[in-house]
Design an enzyme around this catalytic site. Sequence first.
Site, PDB file in Angstrom:
ATOM      1  N   ARG A 242       0.813  -1.121  -0.036  1.00  0.00           N
ATOM      2  CA  ARG A 242       0.117   0.039  -0.181  1.00  0.00           C
ATOM      3  C   ARG A 242       1.011   1.121  -0.077  1.00  0.00           C
ATOM      4  NH1 ARG A 242      -3.409  -2.763  -1.826  1.00  0.00           N
ATOM      5  NH2 ARG A 242      -5.600  -2.933  -0.887  1.00  0.00           N
ATOM      6  N   GLU A 271      -3.672   7.632  -3.805  1.00  0.00           N
ATOM      7  CA  GLU A 271      -4.180   7.368  -5.301  1.00  0.00           C
ATOM      8  C   GLU A 271      -5.357   7.979  -5.429  1.00  0.00           C
ATOM      9  OE1 GLU A 271      -4.118   3.197  -5.514  1.00  0.00           O
ATOM     10  OE2 GLU A 271      -2.028   2.854  -4.671  1.00  0.00           O
ATOM     11  N   HIS A 289      -1.178   0.580  -9.748  1.00  0.00           N
ATOM     12  CA  HIS A 289      -2.000  -0.421  -8.849  1.00  0.00           C
ATOM     13  C   HIS A 289      -2.594  -1.585  -9.651  1.00  0.00           C
ATOM     14  CE1 HIS A 289      -3.822  -0.503  -4.566  1.00  0.00           C
ATOM     15  NE2 HIS A 289      -3.507  -1.645  -5.182  1.00  0.00           N
TER      16      HIS A 289
HETATM   17  C1  GLV Z   1      -4.824  -4.948  -4.037  1.00  0.00           C
HETATM   18  O1  GLV Z   1      -4.180  -4.141  -3.871  1.00  0.00           O
HETATM   19  C2  GLV Z   1      -5.440  -5.706  -3.185  1.00  0.00           C
HETATM   20  O2  GLV Z   1      -5.341  -5.630  -1.882  1.00  0.00           O
HETATM   21  O3  GLV Z   1      -6.269  -6.933  -3.490  1.00  0.00           O
END
Ligand code: GLV
Length: 323
Positions: A242, A271, A289
Site C-alpha cells: 500500500r 491514489e 496499482h
Molecule cells: C490489491 O491491492 C489488493 O489488496 O487486493
Amino acid sequence: MPKVFITRKIPEAGTEKLKKAGYEVEVNPEDRVLKKEELISFLKRGKYDAVLVLLTDKLDAEVFEAAGKQCKIFANMAVGFDNVEVAAAKKVGIMVANTPGVLTDTVAEHTFALMLAIAHRIAEGDRFSRAGKYHGWEPMLLLGADVSRKTLGILGLGRIGSRVAHHAARGFDMKVLYYDVKRNEDFEKEFSAQYRLAAEEVLREADFVSIHVPLLPSTHHLIDAKRLKMMKPTAYLINTSRGPVIDEKALAEALKKGVIKGAAIDVFENEPRIEPELLKLENVILTPHIASATQETRAKMAELAAENIILALAGQTPPNLIK
Ligand code: GLV
C-alpha cells in the site's frame, strides 16, 4: 429474492456467480468510483442484502448505517482492507470479507517484474529507444545491476512476501532476509532465509527491499527519510503493498539525491495522485496499482468476493471473513 449491489463493473465471473445463486444484482451503471454520498444514496434506495465493494471505496460508519439492517455483508474484492472500518461494520452487525490467496502468484510475479525491470533499466531503456536515442551498441550504455545472488530483504512475510522469497531463492539464488512481527522458522529452513529482529536491519543489509505489509497505523510511513538513509546507496526499493507505507516525498528526494539507486512501486500514498517529483525521475518505475491485474486473477477475485456473499446470505460464515 436477495439483492446485491456491486459498486463498479467487475469481471463477469463474479457477477454471473451471484446471478446464478438467484440474486438480483445491481451494478453501478457508471464505470467510475462512486463518491461517498452517491454510494450512500444507492444503499439507502436499494436496501441490499449484500454489497460487493472495491479498494477504492472508503467504507465507514455512515456507509454501514446507510446499508440498513437487512444488509449482511460487504465483500471487498481485494486482499487489503485498509479501506474498510471493520469495527464500524461489526457494530451494526455487518460482516466484512476479503479475497486472500487467489492473487498471491500474480502479485509476486508483478513484484519480481518490477525488481527485474528496475535493475535492468527496462522502462528507461524503452523510453530511450522510443525517443530515437539508440544509435548502436555501446559498452557503457544503460548499465544496470544483477539480481542473481544478491540479498533480498522482505518486509512482511505473509503469503505474497513468502512467494516473492520463493522466486528469489529458487529462481535467482538470492539470499533472503526478512522482518515480520512473527518469526517463521519453517520458512527459514525451506529457503535458507534469515530473520532480522527489526526492519532497520533488513534495510541496512539488503540489495533489494520488497514491501509486503498491510497498511496499519504501525506501518504508515514505515519507509521514511530516516529509514531510506539506512539503505545502501546501491539498493532498490519495491512496493506492491500500500502506498502510505512509504513517505512518497521522502522517496522522491532520496532517489533524486542518490540516497538509494532506484525504486519500483505499484501503489501510491494518495491514489490516484502520484507525487509529481517522482514523475520527473528516471530511476523509478511507476505502475498504476495493477499488481493483481491479470485476466485470470481478477476473475478469481471477483468469484471469491461473490462466494463470500453467497455463504453469508446462506447464513454461513464466509470463507474469508475478517474477524
Ligand atoms: C490489491 O491491492 C489488493 O489488496 O487486493
